[in-house]
Design a protein around this motif. Structure first.
Motif, PDB file in Angstrom:
ATOM      1  N   LYS A  30       0.859  -1.183   0.000  1.00  0.00           N
ATOM      2  CA  LYS A  30       0.000   0.000   0.000  1.00  0.00           C
ATOM      3  C   LYS A  30       0.902   1.241   0.000  1.00  0.00           C
ATOM      4  CE  LYS A  30      -2.590   0.737   3.647  1.00  0.00           C
ATOM      5  NZ  LYS A  30      -3.693   0.668   4.629  1.00  0.00           N
ATOM      6  N   PRO A  31       1.234   1.791  -1.175  1.00  0.00           N
ATOM      7  CA  PRO A  31       2.146   2.938  -1.227  1.00  0.00           C
ATOM      8  C   PRO A  31       1.670   4.132  -0.409  1.00  0.00           C
ATOM      9  CG  PRO A  31       1.867   1.995  -3.410  1.00  0.00           C
ATOM     10  CD  PRO A  31       0.856   1.330  -2.528  1.00  0.00           C
ATOM     11  N   SER A  32       0.363   4.299  -0.303  1.00  0.00           N
ATOM     12  CA  SER A  32      -0.173   5.441   0.445  1.00  0.00           C
ATOM     13  C   SER A  32       0.174   5.363   1.926  1.00  0.00           C
ATOM     14  CB  SER A  32      -1.692   5.518   0.267  1.00  0.00           C
ATOM     15  OG  SER A  32      -2.310   4.316   0.693  1.00  0.00           O
ATOM     16  N   ALA A  33       0.510   4.169   2.409  1.00  0.00           N
ATOM     17  CA  ALA A  33       0.850   3.998   3.820  1.00  0.00           C
ATOM     18  C   ALA A  33       2.340   3.794   4.039  1.00  0.00           C
ATOM     19  CB  ALA A  33       0.085   2.799   4.394  1.00  0.00           C
ATOM     20  N   ALA A  34       3.116   3.786   2.947  1.00  0.00           N
ATOM     21  CA  ALA A  34       4.543   3.476   3.029  1.00  0.00           C
ATOM     22  C   ALA A  34       5.379   4.749   3.134  1.00  0.00           C
ATOM     23  CB  ALA A  34       4.964   2.670   1.804  1.00  0.00           C
ATOM     24  N   SER A  35       6.633   4.571   3.543  1.00  0.00           N
ATOM     25  CA  SER A  35       7.576   5.682   3.635  1.00  0.00           C
ATOM     26  C   SER A  35       8.225   5.918   2.270  1.00  0.00           C
ATOM     27  CB  SER A  35       8.653   5.381   4.670  1.00  0.00           C
ATOM     28  OG  SER A  35       8.086   5.207   5.954  1.00  0.00           O
ATOM     29  N   PRO A  36       8.182   7.131   1.751  1.00  0.00           N
ATOM     30  CA  PRO A  36       8.738   7.394   0.412  1.00  0.00           C
ATOM     31  C   PRO A  36      10.193   6.972   0.258  1.00  0.00           C
ATOM     32  CG  PRO A  36       7.435   9.256   1.166  1.00  0.00           C
ATOM     33  CD  PRO A  36       7.538   8.324   2.323  1.00  0.00           C
ATOM     34  N   GLU A  37      10.972   7.132   1.313  1.00  0.00           N
ATOM     35  CA  GLU A  37      12.399   6.811   1.210  1.00  0.00           C
ATOM     36  C   GLU A  37      12.664   5.313   1.151  1.00  0.00           C
ATOM     37  OE1 GLU A  37      11.499   7.226   5.651  1.00  0.00           O
ATOM     38  OE2 GLU A  37      10.895   8.215   3.778  1.00  0.00           O
ATOM     39  N   LEU A  38      11.645   4.492   1.416  1.00  0.00           N
ATOM     40  CA  LEU A  38      11.809   3.040   1.379  1.00  0.00           C
ATOM     41  C   LEU A  38      11.188   2.407   0.140  1.00  0.00           C
ATOM     42  CD1 LEU A  38      11.137   2.124   5.130  1.00  0.00           C
ATOM     43  CD2 LEU A  38      13.345   2.192   3.955  1.00  0.00           C
ATOM     44  N   MET A  39      10.639   3.217  -0.745  1.00  0.00           N
ATOM     45  CA  MET A  39       9.956   2.662  -1.915  1.00  0.00           C
ATOM     46  C   MET A  39      10.922   1.989  -2.880  1.00  0.00           C
ATOM     47  SD  MET A  39       6.701   3.311  -1.492  1.00  0.00           S
ATOM     48  CE  MET A  39       5.688   3.746  -2.877  1.00  0.00           C
ATOM     49  N   VAL A  40      12.176   2.376  -2.848  1.00  0.00           N
ATOM     50  CA  VAL A  40      13.240   1.664  -3.559  1.00  0.00           C
ATOM     51  C   VAL A  40      14.336   1.423  -2.537  1.00  0.00           C
ATOM     52  CG1 VAL A  40      14.916   1.691  -5.429  1.00  0.00           C
ATOM     53  CG2 VAL A  40      12.681   2.773  -5.753  1.00  0.00           C
ATOM     54  N   HIS A  41      14.540   0.166  -2.183  1.00  0.00           N
ATOM     55  CA  HIS A  41      15.473  -0.125  -1.090  1.00  0.00           C
ATOM     56  C   HIS A  41      16.001  -1.548  -1.223  1.00  0.00           C
ATOM     57  CE1 HIS A  41      17.166   0.157   2.983  1.00  0.00           C
ATOM     58  NE2 HIS A  41      16.724  -1.068   3.165  1.00  0.00           N
ATOM     59  N   THR A  42      17.281  -1.715  -0.910  1.00  0.00           N
ATOM     60  CA  THR A  42      17.904  -3.027  -0.841  1.00  0.00           C
ATOM     61  C   THR A  42      18.417  -3.230   0.577  1.00  0.00           C
ATOM     62  OG1 THR A  42      18.558  -3.014  -3.173  1.00  0.00           O
ATOM     63  CG2 THR A  42      19.768  -4.500  -1.711  1.00  0.00           C
ATOM     64  N   GLY A  43      18.108  -4.375   1.155  1.00  0.00           N
ATOM     65  CA  GLY A  43      18.513  -4.612   2.528  1.00  0.00           C
ATOM     66  C   GLY A  43      18.751  -6.072   2.831  1.00  0.00           C
ATOM     67  N   ARG A  44      19.301  -6.297   4.002  1.00  0.00           N
ATOM     68  CA  ARG A  44      19.602  -7.645   4.489  1.00  0.00           C
ATOM     69  C   ARG A  44      18.369  -8.237   5.168  1.00  0.00           C
ATOM     70  NH1 ARG A  44      21.323  -9.037   9.665  1.00  0.00           N
ATOM     71  NH2 ARG A  44      21.801  -6.848  10.125  1.00  0.00           N
ATOM     72  N   ALA A  45      18.052  -9.476   4.831  1.00  0.00           N
ATOM     73  CA  ALA A  45      16.874 -10.137   5.391  1.00  0.00           C
ATOM     74  C   ALA A  45      17.120 -10.606   6.824  1.00  0.00           C
ATOM     75  CB  ALA A  45      16.480 -11.327   4.524  1.00  0.00           C
ATOM     76  N   VAL A  46      16.151 -10.316   7.671  1.00  0.00           N
ATOM     77  CA  VAL A  46      16.095 -10.878   9.024  1.00  0.00           C
ATOM     78  C   VAL A  46      14.832 -11.726   9.060  1.00  0.00           C
ATOM     79  CG1 VAL A  46      15.917 -10.390  11.486  1.00  0.00           C
ATOM     80  CG2 VAL A  46      17.330  -8.931  10.021  1.00  0.00           C
TER      81      VAL A  46
END
Length: 212
Positions: A30-46
């Protein structure tokens, strides 16, 4: 409270369907509820294998996690929970909350309330309990979420995914008999509406006259 079409409150509202090697049959954000800075992000899985493990983990001060990580919760889909529970909006780990972290990417085969917020990927299909790629994610794997590209990608090559799939052991079902087992055996995946396979194409059973 109502803005014009030319000046929307948020230009990217509603929901987006993501696809990729982590969600071959789709996932929902739900993009309307998401943080704009995280809409494109690469990270380590926990990774959390169960909802119980997740609830314990977010309180564990020794959990190896930071704000750039991506939380992954398995076995909470239609078959796995069973019933696709509203547990996809995982709480932020306590130690990160103290640091001021209020959002991070969370991925699961579960669902969440329509009033919940956060950068949360839900309804991953096929789900982990059905042997979908979500079941094969391990701690330390790298995942990329790219909402503008509608992509959810696990940075593991096809040969490694195949090897993990060959070694995968399905979780024990929540029930061995009764209506719960009937549900587990016949429920469809999220992209198919989580309906029961024997009800597809049917509008329902006739209602006896004396029940009206």
């Amino acid at each position: 409270m109502i803005t014009s079409f030319d000046a929307p409150f948020k230009p990217d509202a509603g929901i987006a369907i993501l696809r990729g090697n982590l969600a071959p049959d789709g996932a929902v954000i739900k993009p309307s509820a998401a943080s704009p800075e995280l809409m494109v992000h690469t990270g380590r899985a926990v990774v959390f294998e169960t909802v119980e493990e997740m609830h314990h983990g977010v309180e564990d001060e020794s959990l190896d996690i930071d704000a750039s990580c991506i939380m992954v919760l398995k076995n909470c889909g239609p078959k796995g929970y069973p019933g696709m529970a509203e547990v996809g909006n995982m709480p932020i780990p306590t130690k990160l909350l103290r640091e001021g972290v209020r959002d991070m990417i969370r991925i699961s085969d579960a669902r969440m309330s329509g009033t919940a917020y956060g950068t949360v990927v839900l309804h991953v299909a096929p789900e982990a309990a059905a042997g979908g790629p979500l079941a094969l994610v391990r701690n330390g794997d790298t995942i990329t979420l790219d909402v503008p590209a509608r992509s959810l990608h696990l940075h593991i090559d096809d040969a490694e995914l195949a090897a993990r799939k060959a070694a995968w052991v399905p979780p024990e079902p929540a029930a061995v008999r009764g209506y719960t087992r009937l549900y587990i055996d016949h429920v469809l995946q999220a992209d198919q509406g989580a309906d029961l396979d024997f009800l597809v194409g049917r509008s329902g059973s006739p209602v006896p006259r004396d029940n009206h």
